[in-house]
Scaffold this active site. Structure first.
Site: not given
Ligand code: NAI
Length: 330
Positions: A236, A260, A265, A297
């Protein structure tokens, strides 16, 4: 729905791909979907009048005001067709109407896009592509470097971060990671955030945007990074302080950026502005740099992911409307 009635859905921030994949996921016409290009916000919420559900995307605004307006228009649920939900004010919407997301549609899509951007950057593919199309076969300034043996710092080791780490291991990289909630059962080499910033040749961000992670890449963290560090952000935009990123690129502390997502954005990405003057000076500055690669994105944008997103979103809506709950409820 009772009596074979169709479920009426108002989709906001619609792009052509949404129409294609949601129509494919709705072969029997069980859902009647009205596709609006408008972004969801307090001014546009009335478009949802008479619909059972709203389908929203990453830059739609879902705060208390929007939720109350939707309820007054007869909307009973909101289904996000994305994983991240930093655009939802959970405190303000809780108890007003149920909201679900698509938490796990394909972590490979984003992980592979992050690697695609990294390889493009370090092997100067973006420069070479433009050159050869102009019949310029000169190799000057195209020297890259190998990923093998480089240290990559991964912030956030959830679904996407883990797939990204697997790919990096395949390249023979030295992977270090930081997560607020480390997966102790994994073989991931966790370090403190400070150590990650100090030791990484490349940093890739895969954590959610929260109050705690906002501007996790800032003046102070950039100051302790290795000179020439490459920063990848497919998570993000708000995770990076864009002003400080530009500053770091200008003074050459940061060697390259692969983005990305971008802090501001929402009024730019997903629109064709090729005939407009770019008013966002930070974005214009970033785009002017040869070592910055920006995609709008699109990391999630694969056939596999879009199929999963459409199917899961429609299931979420059906579950929420029929039972009031969904396994993906936020
Ligand atoms: P997820 O929930 O499986 O993993 C997120 C990880 O971040 C978890 O392991 C969590 O413990 C960790 N986390 C939480 N707070 C934290 C902190 N303060 N410091 C460090 N780590 C922390 O989520 P997933 O599916 O891996 O997605 C991650 C991110 O990717 C989403 O939140 C979303 O913003 C982004 N995303 C972007 C997309 C795109 O098209 N560019 C598409 C899908 C997701």
């Amino acid at each position: 729905m009772e009596n074979g009635q169709k479920i009426k859905i108002a989709m906001f921030s619609t792009q052509d791909n949404d129409v294609l994949y949601f129509n494919q996921a709705n072969p029997e016409g069980k859902y009647e979907i009205d596709y609006f290009e408008e972004q969801l916000n307090p001014d546009t919420a009335s478009l949802a009048a008479g619909h059972d559900a709203v389908c929203a995307f990453t830059n739609d605004i879902i705060n208390g005001e929007v939720a109350s307006r939707l309820v007054s228009e007869g909307v009973r649920t909101v289904a996000l067709r994305c994983a991240g939900y930093n655009n939802v004010d959970l405190d303000a919407t809780h108890g007003v109407l149920p909201i679900a997301n698509v938490p796990n549609y394909s972590p490979y899509s984003v992980a592979e896009h992050a690697i695609a951007m990294l390889l493009t950057s370090v092997r100067r593919i973006h420069k070479a592509y433009n050159r050869t199309r102009e019949f310029n076969f000169d190799l000057d300034d195209l020297v890259g470097f190998e990923l093998h043996g480089k240290t990559i710092g991964v912030i956030g080791t959830g679904k996407i971060g883990k797939k990204f780490i697997d790919i990096c291991n395949g390249f023979g990289m030295n992977v270090i990671a930081y997560d607020k909630y480390p997966d102790e059962a994994s073989s991931i080499h966790y370090v403190s955030l400070d150590e990650l910033f100090r030791n990484s040749d490349i940093i890739s961000i895969h954590c959610p945007l929260t109050e705690e992670t906002e501007h996790i890449i800032n003046k102070d963290s950039i100051a302790i990074m290795k000179p020439g560090v490459i920063i990848i952000n497919t998570s993000r935009g708000g995770l990076i302080d864009s002003d400080e990123l530009v500053e770091g690129l200008i003074n050459k502390k940061i060697g390259a950026a692969c983005l990305d997502v971008y802090e501001d954005e929402s009024n730019v990405f997903f629109h064709d502005l090729s005939n407009h003057i770019m008013r966002d000076e930070i974005l214009a500055r970033l785009l002017s740099m040869p070592n910055v690669i920006i995609t709008s994105h699109q990391a999630y944008l694969t056939d596999e992911a879009l199929r999963n997103i459409a199917n899961t979103t429609l299931n979420n809506i059906e579950q929420l409307l029929s039972t009031g709950h969904s396994e993906n409820e936020l």
